[in-house]
Design an enzyme around this catalytic site. Structure first.
Site, PDB file in Angstrom:
ATOM      1  N   CYS A   1     -13.204  -3.900  -2.498  1.00 26.14           N
ATOM      2  CA  CYS A   1     -13.183  -2.823  -1.490  1.00 26.14           C
ATOM      3  C   CYS A   1     -14.577  -2.449  -0.987  1.00 26.14           C
ATOM      4  O   CYS A   1     -14.704  -1.817   0.062  1.00 26.14           O
ATOM      5  CB  CYS A   1     -12.488  -1.586  -2.051  1.00 26.14           C
ATOM      6  SG  CYS A   1     -10.771  -1.900  -2.458  1.00 26.14           S
TER       7      CYS A   1
ATOM      8  N   HIS B   1     -14.597   4.703   2.358  1.00 30.62           N
ATOM      9  CA  HIS B   1     -13.533   3.764   2.013  1.00 30.62           C
ATOM     10  C   HIS B   1     -12.224   4.551   1.935  1.00 30.62           C
ATOM     11  O   HIS B   1     -12.188   5.663   1.413  1.00 30.62           O
ATOM     12  CB  HIS B   1     -13.852   3.099   0.675  1.00 30.62           C
ATOM     13  CG  HIS B   1     -12.738   2.259   0.152  1.00 30.62           C
ATOM     14  ND1 HIS B   1     -12.054   1.369   0.948  1.00 30.62           N
ATOM     15  CD2 HIS B   1     -12.183   2.173  -1.081  1.00 30.62           C
ATOM     16  CE1 HIS B   1     -11.125   0.777   0.213  1.00 30.62           C
ATOM     17  NE2 HIS B   1     -11.178   1.241  -1.005  1.00 30.62           N
TER      18      HIS B   1
ATOM     19  N   ASN C   1      -4.885   1.446   1.971  1.00 29.29           N
ATOM     20  CA  ASN C   1      -6.158   0.881   1.517  1.00 29.29           C
ATOM     21  C   ASN C   1      -6.206  -0.590   1.925  1.00 29.29           C
ATOM     22  O   ASN C   1      -5.490  -1.412   1.371  1.00 29.29           O
ATOM     23  CB  ASN C   1      -6.251   1.042  -0.005  1.00 29.29           C
ATOM     24  CG  ASN C   1      -7.546   0.493  -0.583  1.00 29.29           C
ATOM     25  OD1 ASN C   1      -8.323  -0.173   0.114  1.00 29.29           O
ATOM     26  ND2 ASN C   1      -7.773   0.763  -1.850  1.00 29.29           N
TER      27      ASN C   1
HETATM   28  O1  UT7 Z   1      -9.916   0.807  -3.548  1.00 26.48           O
HETATM   29  C1  UT7 Z   1     -10.367   0.548  -4.804  1.00 26.48           C
HETATM   30  C2  UT7 Z   1     -10.423   1.760  -5.619  1.00 26.48           C
HETATM   31  N1  UT7 Z   1      -9.104   2.259  -5.880  1.00 26.48           N
HETATM   32  C3  UT7 Z   1      -8.909   3.541  -5.937  1.00 26.48           C
HETATM   33  O2  UT7 Z   1      -9.842   4.289  -5.706  1.00 26.48           O
HETATM   34  C4  UT7 Z   1      -7.585   4.043  -6.388  1.00 26.48           C
HETATM   35  C5  UT7 Z   1      -7.820   5.128  -7.376  1.00 26.48           C
HETATM   36  N2  UT7 Z   1      -6.603   5.688  -7.982  1.00 26.48           N
HETATM   37  C6  UT7 Z   1      -5.744   6.442  -7.278  1.00 26.48           C
HETATM   38  O3  UT7 Z   1      -5.835   6.593  -6.078  1.00 26.48           O
HETATM   39  C7  UT7 Z   1      -4.689   7.201  -8.074  1.00 26.48           C
HETATM   40  O4  UT7 Z   1      -5.012   7.127  -9.448  1.00 26.48           O
HETATM   41  C8  UT7 Z   1      -3.247   6.683  -7.851  1.00 26.48           C
HETATM   42  C9  UT7 Z   1      -2.777   7.072  -6.463  1.00 26.48           C
HETATM   43  C10 UT7 Z   1      -3.204   5.183  -8.033  1.00 26.48           C
HETATM   44  C11 UT7 Z   1      -2.311   7.336  -8.867  1.00 26.48           C
HETATM   45  O5  UT7 Z   1      -2.388   8.760  -8.775  1.00 26.48           O
HETATM   46  P1  UT7 Z   1      -2.591   9.629 -10.101  1.00 26.48           P
HETATM   47  O6  UT7 Z   1      -2.565  11.044  -9.689  1.00 26.48           O
HETATM   48  O7  UT7 Z   1      -3.835   9.131 -10.784  1.00 26.48           O
HETATM   49  O8  UT7 Z   1      -1.274   9.308 -10.910  1.00 26.48           O
HETATM   50  P2  UT7 Z   1      -1.091   8.621 -12.339  1.00 26.48           P
HETATM   51  O9  UT7 Z   1      -1.493   7.173 -12.307  1.00 26.48           O
HETATM   52  O10 UT7 Z   1      -1.735   9.479 -13.390  1.00 26.48           O
HETATM   53  O11 UT7 Z   1       0.473   8.678 -12.505  1.00 26.48           O
HETATM   54  C12 UT7 Z   1       1.156   9.924 -12.514  1.00 26.48           C
HETATM   55  C13 UT7 Z   1       2.646   9.657 -12.598  1.00 26.48           C
HETATM   56  C14 UT7 Z   1       3.034   8.664 -13.676  1.00 26.48           C
HETATM   57  O12 UT7 Z   1       4.241   9.107 -14.243  1.00 26.48           O
HETATM   58  P3  UT7 Z   1       4.254   9.861 -15.671  1.00 26.48           P
HETATM   59  O13 UT7 Z   1       3.630   8.881 -16.636  1.00 26.48           O
HETATM   60  O14 UT7 Z   1       3.402  11.091 -15.465  1.00 26.48           O
HETATM   61  O15 UT7 Z   1       5.689  10.139 -15.903  1.00 26.48           O
HETATM   62  C15 UT7 Z   1       3.291   7.389 -12.909  1.00 26.48           C
HETATM   63  O16 UT7 Z   1       4.198   6.543 -13.555  1.00 26.48           O
HETATM   64  O17 UT7 Z   1       3.110   9.100 -11.370  1.00 26.48           O
HETATM   65  C16 UT7 Z   1       3.872   7.908 -11.617  1.00 26.48           C
HETATM   66  N3  UT7 Z   1       3.729   6.993 -10.510  1.00 26.48           N
HETATM   67  C17 UT7 Z   1       4.532   7.019  -9.437  1.00 26.48           C
HETATM   68  N4  UT7 Z   1       5.592   7.765  -9.112  1.00 26.48           N
HETATM   69  C18 UT7 Z   1       6.182   7.538  -7.924  1.00 26.48           C
HETATM   70  C19 UT7 Z   1       2.788   6.042 -10.340  1.00 26.48           C
HETATM   71  N5  UT7 Z   1       2.977   5.416  -9.151  1.00 26.48           N
HETATM   72  C20 UT7 Z   1       4.039   6.008  -8.577  1.00 26.48           C
HETATM   73  C21 UT7 Z   1       4.719   5.815  -7.365  1.00 26.48           C
HETATM   74  N6  UT7 Z   1       5.785   6.607  -7.072  1.00 26.48           N
HETATM   75  N7  UT7 Z   1       4.331   4.885  -6.457  1.00 26.48           N
END
Ligand code: UT7
Length: 322
Positions: A113, A249, A279
């Site tokens: 990225c 980004h 992204n």
């Molecule tokens: O471009 C390169 C760099 N990349 C980035 O900068 C991405 C950085 N990361 C992010 O943007 C975020 O971490 C995400 C958008 C990927 C995830 O958001 P988050 O607030 O960090 O959520 P999380 O990974 O802590 O997950 C929270 C919950 C989980 O459920 P439980 O374990 O709390 O029950 C996940 O399983 O959300 C769940 N989850 C989803 N639910 C519905 C994860 N993906 C999804 C989804 N739909 N697509």
């Protein structure tokens, strides 16, 4: 003193749009979750026979047209991609042929990225050193090809696209500074496990997809991008208030908002395309830049700060007098 100035921009998004509602039909997710956690509403997906080079070609042609430069003017092509058409030749060489450009250096840069910021820094250094006078710099991806469409933690985040700029040597200030960093110790937080010299001979399709520990990447991205903003301003002896536009980004609106707050920059001064593009990895910064140049928001003489963070980890920034 020779600078490189951006004299034209271009962008291209494939026709097909995949909305959050479309994703709801085949992944366990919801429009509400995606919008709340990322700000994304839709992303563009390349057609079955559409390649990274196809997208790059459209963006490059638009940038060259805006710059009023033809094939004979370009003497360097640097293309950032994680999703090349082939293992070789480089997508930069494939693009060179499409554009009927012959003989100049053309190569790919791989920084996921952060790829476009890396490519811009490379081209800027070629121009400052007197090794090139007119460079085509492209970020292009068909990231959808390396997504596991059963993994809701990654497949809802990414999209396809391409962005490009033409740089020209100038005595007037253009790119003021670029700052590149990497730390390979974090490789496993965001990666595609298989590659050419590892796993290529076995059919392990599921290992040829993006894997990400999203929450850990998120925290690193916020901290690291905050630091690079400080580094960039300090290097140039500038204050936060000197920045007219932030072109970040486009990974997650929450990360973008965090960096804007750190810069004390109102959101009207931040180019945000994540809702429509998702992204697009190396294409994200030049696509956002092109959108804001074309709709007249970014004007000549303004000070722009580009930043990006990605797999590797890699991160980088560019401060530009436009
Ligand atoms: O471009 C390169 C760099 N990349 C980035 O900068 C991405 C950085 N990361 C992010 O943007 C975020 O971490 C995400 C958008 C990927 C995830 O958001 P988050 O607030 O960090 O959520 P999380 O990974 O802590 O997950 C929270 C919950 C989980 O459920 P439980 O374990 O709390 O029950 C996940 O399983 O959300 C769940 N989850 C989803 N639910 C519905 C994860 N993906 C999804 C989804 N739909 N697509």
């Amino acid at each position: 003193m020779i600078y490189s100035r951006i004299i034209g921009t271009g962008g291209y998004l494939p026709e097909k749009v995949l909305t959050n509602q479309d994703l709801e039909k085949f992944v366990d997710t919801s429009d509400q979750w995606i919008q709340e956690r990322t700000g994304i509403k839709q992303r563009h997906i390349a057609g079955e026979n559409e390649t990274t080079c196809d997208l790059a070609e459209q963006a490059a042609r638009r940038a060259m047209e805006a710059a009023e430069k033809g094939a004979r003017d370009i003497d360097l092509i640097v293309l950032a991609t994680t999703t090349p058409d082939q293992i070789f030749p480089s997508t930069a060489c494939l693009l060179q042929s499409r554009l009927d450009i012959h003989g100049c250096a053309a190569f790919d840069v791989q920084a996921v990225c952060t790829g476009f910021v890396y490519a811009l820094a490379v081209a800027d250094n070629f121009i400052r050193a007197g090794s090139a006078t007119c460079a085509l710099v492209v970020g292009a991806e068909t990231f959808s090809r390396i997504l596991n469409w059963k993994d809701r933690g990654t497949c809802v985040l990414f999209g396809d696209g391409a962005g490009a700029v033409v740089l020209e040597a100038s005595r007037e200030p253009g790119i003021l500074s670029t700052h590149l960093h990497a730390d390979g110790d974090y490789a496993k937080l965001l990666h595609v496990p298989d590659g050419v010299s590892q796993g290529y001979d076995q059919v392990q399709r599921e290992r040829a997809f993006v894997e990400m520990r999203g929450n850990e990447v998120f925290k690193m991205a916020v901290n690291t991008l905050g630091r690079i903003v400080d580094e960039t301003l300090l290097h140039n002896g500038l204050e936060k208030s000197d920045v007219d536009w932030l072109i970040p980004h486009q990974a997650n609106f929450r990360i973008i908002r965090g960096i804007a707050r750190k810069l004390q920059l109102p959101l009207e001064r931040v180019v945000v395309t994540v809702a429509e593009h998702g992204n697009t990895s190396a294409a994200s910064v030049p696509l956002a830049f092109d959108a804001a140049v074309r709709d007249g928001r970014i004007k000549r003489g303004e000070t722009l700060l580009m930043e990006a963070f990605g797999g590797g980890f890699t991160w980088g920034s560019a401060l530009i007098k436009y």
